[in-house]
Write a protein that holds these residues in place. Structure first.
Motif, mmCIF file in Angstrom:
data_model
loop_
_atom_site.group_PDB
_atom_site.id
_atom_site.type_symbol
_atom_site.label_atom_id
_atom_site.label_comp_id
_atom_site.label_asym_id
_atom_site.label_seq_id
_atom_site.Cartn_x
_atom_site.Cartn_y
_atom_site.Cartn_z
ATOM 1 N N ALA A 32 0.855 -1.202 0.000
ATOM 2 C CA ALA A 32 0.000 0.000 0.000
ATOM 3 C C ALA A 32 0.886 1.247 0.000
ATOM 4 O O ALA A 32 2.117 1.148 0.043
ATOM 5 C CB ALA A 32 -0.905 -0.025 1.234
ATOM 6 N N ALA A 33 0.249 2.427 -0.045
ATOM 7 C CA ALA A 33 1.026 3.679 0.014
ATOM 8 C C ALA A 33 1.847 3.703 1.302
ATOM 9 O O ALA A 33 1.455 3.102 2.307
ATOM 10 C CB ALA A 33 0.071 4.868 -0.038
ATOM 11 N N LYS A 34 2.951 4.426 1.258
ATOM 12 C CA LYS A 34 3.889 4.463 2.405
ATOM 13 C C LYS A 34 3.183 4.890 3.696
ATOM 14 O O LYS A 34 3.456 4.382 4.780
ATOM 15 C CB LYS A 34 5.023 5.453 2.086
ATOM 16 C CG LYS A 34 6.384 4.804 1.964
ATOM 17 C CD LYS A 34 7.475 5.852 1.898
ATOM 18 C CE LYS A 34 8.845 5.233 1.866
ATOM 19 N NZ LYS A 34 9.013 4.204 0.840
ATOM 20 N N ASP A 35 2.289 5.889 3.538
ATOM 21 C CA ASP A 35 1.595 6.428 4.718
ATOM 22 C C ASP A 35 0.165 5.880 4.827
ATOM 23 O O ASP A 35 -0.728 6.535 5.362
ATOM 24 C CB ASP A 35 1.566 7.957 4.647
ATOM 25 C CG ASP A 35 0.842 8.451 3.385
ATOM 26 O OD1 ASP A 35 0.580 7.628 2.475
ATOM 27 O OD2 ASP A 35 0.523 9.656 3.316
ATOM 28 N N ALA A 36 -0.048 4.677 4.307
ATOM 29 C CA ALA A 36 -1.404 4.095 4.324
ATOM 30 C C ALA A 36 -1.883 3.894 5.760
ATOM 31 O O ALA A 36 -1.092 3.558 6.646
ATOM 32 C CB ALA A 36 -1.410 2.769 3.579
ATOM 33 N N MET A 37 -3.177 4.112 5.948
ATOM 34 C CA MET A 37 -3.792 3.903 7.264
ATOM 35 C C MET A 37 -4.491 2.552 7.289
ATOM 36 O O MET A 37 -5.131 2.164 6.314
ATOM 37 C CB MET A 37 -4.883 4.955 7.488
ATOM 38 C CG MET A 37 -4.392 6.283 7.983
ATOM 39 S SD MET A 37 -5.680 7.563 7.846
ATOM 40 C CE MET A 37 -7.132 6.770 8.468
ATOM 41 N N VAL A 38 -4.386 1.863 8.422
ATOM 42 C CA VAL A 38 -5.065 0.578 8.594
ATOM 43 C C VAL A 38 -6.289 0.780 9.482
ATOM 44 O O VAL A 38 -6.184 1.348 10.573
ATOM 45 C CB VAL A 38 -4.124 -0.461 9.241
ATOM 46 C CG1 VAL A 38 -4.876 -1.759 9.543
ATOM 47 C CG2 VAL A 38 -2.925 -0.733 8.336
ATOM 48 N N MET A 39 -7.434 0.302 8.982
ATOM 49 C CA MET A 39 -8.684 0.451 9.746
ATOM 50 C C MET A 39 -9.366 -0.900 9.918
ATOM 51 O O MET A 39 -9.189 -1.809 9.108
ATOM 52 C CB MET A 39 -9.632 1.415 9.018
ATOM 53 C CG MET A 39 -9.001 2.768 8.723
ATOM 54 S SD MET A 39 -10.119 3.914 7.896
ATOM 55 C CE MET A 39 -11.109 4.478 9.284
ATOM 56 N N HIS A 40 -10.150 -0.997 10.977
ATOM 57 C CA HIS A 40 -10.965 -2.192 11.237
ATOM 58 C C HIS A 40 -12.101 -1.748 12.161
ATOM 59 O O HIS A 40 -11.849 -1.058 13.145
ATOM 60 C CB HIS A 40 -10.107 -3.274 11.915
ATOM 61 C CG HIS A 40 -10.763 -4.632 11.976
ATOM 62 N ND1 HIS A 40 -11.966 -4.845 12.613
ATOM 63 C CD2 HIS A 40 -10.377 -5.835 11.485
ATOM 64 C CE1 HIS A 40 -12.296 -6.130 12.492
ATOM 65 N NE2 HIS A 40 -11.355 -6.753 11.812
ATOM 66 N N PRO A 41 -13.346 -2.130 11.845
ATOM 67 C CA PRO A 41 -14.458 -1.650 12.680
ATOM 68 C C PRO A 41 -14.520 -2.335 14.053
ATOM 69 O O PRO A 41 -15.178 -1.825 14.964
ATOM 70 C CB PRO A 41 -15.696 -2.020 11.856
ATOM 71 C CG PRO A 41 -15.247 -3.184 11.024
ATOM 72 C CD PRO A 41 -13.796 -2.947 10.720
ATOM 73 N N GLY A 42 -13.837 -3.484 14.181
ATOM 74 C CA GLY A 42 -13.926 -4.263 15.402
ATOM 75 C C GLY A 42 -15.255 -4.996 15.461
ATOM 76 O O GLY A 42 -16.195 -4.603 14.775
ATOM 77 N N PRO A 43 -15.367 -6.041 16.258
ATOM 78 C CA PRO A 43 -14.260 -6.686 16.969
ATOM 79 C C PRO A 43 -13.353 -7.439 15.983
ATOM 80 O O PRO A 43 -13.835 -7.965 14.982
ATOM 81 C CB PRO A 43 -14.978 -7.651 17.924
ATOM 82 C CG PRO A 43 -16.306 -7.914 17.292
ATOM 83 C CD PRO A 43 -16.663 -6.691 16.509
#
Ligand code: CP
Length: 312
Positions: free
Chosen positions: A254-265
């Protein structure tokens, strides 16, 4: 301008101006959350009922905190301790809540469309806190809020949503919202976990995760709904992790500054590896915090507040 009227049932059909106004109001709400005394009198005298017919930690607690920070009176109802177990219908439940003086009802329900039914029969505002496979509008809003807070904008960002799209109300709300806001959305899932016709929403569909995450600004992982594994949608959890799990090597695509997200759980070690979930690119805990601000904004708007200023 009041952007949402009586209810918030889904993000489909909610325009760019309306979404922007909710997200802007949530910025003010987050400022309130940062104060030493996290309280404004905006909803004083209003009663918010949280009705959860499915398990929840994040959504239930953040709706309750949001209502309390706005000085509303809150009541929590779980399906197991409500008269739903005695067979009371949604219509009679609505009449009962109305008679008890509810102003706003937050509903999570396993049946898609349950909040729409409640909104039709009840003389109070309804907020959809997740209905079946349909939608989870405040999750979509808090995800967009988090992206905008970190990146500064939404338009033109490449967002890759990976996992069990078939059963994901989170994915649906994010797709509706992100496309409206001008983001470019890629989705990736095993063919058995992709709803038919999803490309009609404007997303790009991938089956290969390495290709889907390449150069992405955001990698949003979805929960593998283990309770649905008996349907045989995937040969094994190990195989799923190998092909659709996010690990350090994949994130490097992914892009160098990519953000990782997850709604949980999260299912650590299934759809996301623990080092990525807890890594520097992860904003998963920010998503949880921002959920309170976004829910304060929508409660405030549905209770009839304007979006200009939050009273001190
Ligand atoms: N994201 C989400 O809806 O989490 P909960 O099920 O814990 O509310």
């Amino acid at each position: 301008m009041a952007v949402i009227k009586k209810d918030l049932l889904g993000l489909e059909g909610v325009g760019q101006d309306e979404l922007t106004e909710i997200l802007d109001l949530a910025v003010s709400m987050k400022e309130v959350m940062g104060r030493q005394i996290k309280k404004v009198p905006a909803l004083r005298g209003k009663t918010v009922v949280n009705m959860f017919y499915e398990p929840s930690t994040r959504t239930r607690v953040s709706f309750e905190l949001a209502a309390k920070y706005l000085s509303a009176d809150t009541v929590n109802i779980a399906a197991s301790t409500s008269s739903a177990v005695k067979g009371e219908s949604m219509r009679d439940t609505a009449t009962t809540l109305e008679a008890l003086g509810a102003d706003l009802v937050v509903l999570r329900h396993p049946m898609a469309g349950a909040p729409h039914l409640l909104a039709k029969v009840g003389n109070f505002g309804v907020l959809n806190a997740g209905d079946g496979f349909h939608g989870h509008p405040t999750q979509g809003l808090l995800d967009m809020f988090t992206i905008r807070e970190k990146k500064g904008y939404l338009k033109g960002l490449e967002v890759a949503i990976v996992g069990d799209l078939l059963h994901s109300r989170v994915a649906r709300s994010n797709i509706w919202g992100l496309i409206t806001m001008g983001a470019s959305v890629r989705v990736c899932a095993p063919p058995t976990m992709l709803p038919i016709g999803l490309e009609r929403t404007g997303v790009k569909v991938f089956n290969n995760m390495d290709v889907a995450v390449e150069g992405a600004d955001i990698v949003m992982m979805l929960r593998m709904q283990l309770e649905r594994q008996q349907q045989g949608l995937f040969p094994s959890i190990r195989e799923y992790n190998r092909l659709f799990g996010l690990n350090k090597e994949r994130l490097a695509l992914a892009a160098k500054d990519a953000m990782v997200m997850h709604p949980g759980p999260m299912n650590r070690g299934v759809e996301i590896s623990p080092d990525v979930a807890d890594g520097v690119q992860s904003v998963i805990n920010d998503q949880v915090t921002n959920g309170v601000a976004v829910r304060m904004a929508v409660l405030y708007l549905l209770a009839g507040g304007g979006s200009s200023e939050v009273d001190n």
